[in-house]
Design an enzyme around this catalytic site. Structure first.
Site, PDB file in Angstrom:
ATOM      1  N   GLU A  29       0.935  -1.211   0.063  1.00 53.77           N
ATOM      2  CA  GLU A  29       0.061  -0.179  -0.173  1.00 53.77           C
ATOM      3  C   GLU A  29       0.888   1.305  -0.048  1.00 53.77           C
ATOM      4  O   GLU A  29       0.564   2.046   0.747  1.00 53.77           O
ATOM      5  CB  GLU A  29      -0.919   0.037   1.152  1.00 53.77           C
ATOM      6  CG  GLU A  29      -1.848  -1.313   1.212  1.00 53.77           C
ATOM      7  CD  GLU A  29      -2.694  -1.251   2.343  1.00 53.77           C
ATOM      8  OE1 GLU A  29      -2.777  -0.177   3.064  1.00 53.77           O
ATOM      9  OE2 GLU A  29      -3.462  -2.192   2.339  1.00 53.77           O
ATOM     10  N   GLU A  49      -6.689 -10.495  -0.953  1.00 53.98           N
ATOM     11  CA  GLU A  49      -7.159 -10.047   0.280  1.00 53.98           C
ATOM     12  C   GLU A  49      -8.738 -10.222  -0.199  1.00 53.98           C
ATOM     13  O   GLU A  49      -9.484  -9.195   0.127  1.00 53.98           O
ATOM     14  CB  GLU A  49      -6.993  -9.005   0.773  1.00 53.98           C
ATOM     15  CG  GLU A  49      -5.242  -9.018   1.263  1.00 53.98           C
ATOM     16  CD  GLU A  49      -4.733  -7.907   1.745  1.00 53.98           C
ATOM     17  OE1 GLU A  49      -5.860  -7.118   2.565  1.00 53.98           O
ATOM     18  OE2 GLU A  49      -3.684  -7.675   1.693  1.00 53.98           O
TER      19      GLU A  49
END
Length: 382
Positions: free
Chosen positions: A171, A276
């Protein structure tokens, strides 16, 4: 997919001559360890991609009976939800907590699973001491790089030959494609990502190295990650794959944009993973910030927790339809997708219950709170 021997041979043969769908339409007769007829996800999708799950610390420590047996039966890839993140595995300068991660890795080895380490560098869940000297002052660039390299060498050294892949950087980008404002960026500069990949490759040349992020369907963010991959490649820095976090909802995002990202990342020559995956059924209080920014923290409001007493059948049908669309997309691009990992095992432990409001009741995974496979999953596969 477990079927009688003659059916298995037939499916393998069919795959050469007809579309994969023909194999998927064969009757599902999968035998579980307790002799019940039950679908086993890892076997059913064995020729398409790995099927993974993320495990919490409580699950790794077997605090909920039945979870680990279910994981061994259903999945062939494992990721640590939290226990390999910096604040958990390396909470102070001289302390490493390998006990729980070791248990996860041992469990994966016992069941011949593909192990994914998560994560070496992230702006979240990294202790303040990482960026400070003994007096509490911010480190200089070289000192922080040295600290990062030591962390990577130690953690990867602990699991060399046991963990097959790592999410090296997690991220790093904003939604508009700019680099996230973090202490990593402020102290080291924009090449901190390059350095993390360099150090990881030096520490273990045999593992796969991934970049992982959410909302990669957004064109600006997608473009930035494609640019990152190409920059690393042009400099001879190893990157093996991009992990697309699949934190989705019933009407979010546009799957056409997800498909565009699959193609864009695959075109760079790296492997694509969905790392995810979960599908929330709940209304989201801030439509502009859907994704996975864990810094969002709001007070519980009942209008955003409408299904505390159970999921209505019409919403369950919407969830089934959404998962069907997503799985269809994965199957369509199976040649480009190496792994599909669900971010959790069952609805009872999903992070979605507590984000962005602690105490919500969500239903985003394939297994319910009683560890039963939801009926619509069998319907989709049949």
């Amino acid at each position: 997919m477990f079927v009688p021997d003659n059916s298995l041979i037939s499916c393998a043969g069919l795959k050469r001559f007809v579309p994969l769908l023909a194999c998927l339409l064969l009757p599902v007769t999968l035998q579980a360890a307790d002799d019940k007829t039950e679908l086993q996800l890892k076997d059913h999708f064995a020729e398409q991609f790995k099927i993974g799950a993320a495990l919490s610390e409580a699950q790794i420590l077997d605090k909920k009976p039945g979870v680990l047996d279910l994981v061994a039966q259903q999945f062939n890839s494992l990721t640590a939800e939290n226990v390999m993140k910096w604040e958990e595995i390396h909470p102070s300068p001289q302390q490493y907590n390998f006990s729980t991660p070791d248990k996860l890795v041992s469990f994966g080895q016992k069941h011949d699973m593909y192990m994914v380490g998560h994560t070496l560098l992230w702006h979240q869940q990294t202790p303040d001491w990482v960026f400070e000297d003994e007096k509490g002052n911010l480190l200089e660039r070289d000192s922080l790089l040295e600290r990062l390299q030591l962390h990577i060498n130690t953690v990867l050294g602990q699991y060399k030959g046991k963990v097959q892949a790592w999410d090296v950087v997690n991220e790093a980008f904003n939604e508009d494609g700019t680099l996230r404002d973090s202490k990593w960026l402020a102290i080291i500069g924009p090449d901190y990502i390059e350095k993390a990949f360099e150090y990881a490759h030096q520490a273990d040349a045999d593992i796969a190295l991934y970049y992982n992020d959410y909302n990669l369907f957004k064109p600006a963010k997608r473009k930035a990650v494609v640019k990152l991959v190409k920059q690393l490649q042009s400099k001879g820095i190893r990157i093996d794959g991009v992990g697309i976090q699949g934190h989705y909802a019933l009407d979010y995002p546009d799957l056409n944009e997800v498909e565009n990202s699959i193609n864009a990342f695959a075109d760079t020559g790296v492997t694509v993973m969905f790392t995810e995956v979960d599908v929330s059924v709940l209304p989201f209080p801030d439509e502009d910030n859907q994704g996975a920014d864990i810094s969002l923290d709001m007070a519980l409001q009942q209008q955003f927790n409408p299904y505390a007493d159970g999921l209505p059948s019409d919403v369950e049908q919407q969830l089934a339809q959404r998962y069907k669309q997503i799985i269809d997309l994965f199957i369509k691009h199976q040649q480009k997708i190496d792994r599909v990992t669900f971010w959790g095992v069952d609805d009872g432990q999903t992070w979605r219950n507590d984000w962005p409001m602690t105490g919500r009741t969500d239903y985003p995974l394939l297994f319910d709170r009683e560890l039963q496979l939801k009926p619509f999953v069998k319907d989709i596969i049949n």
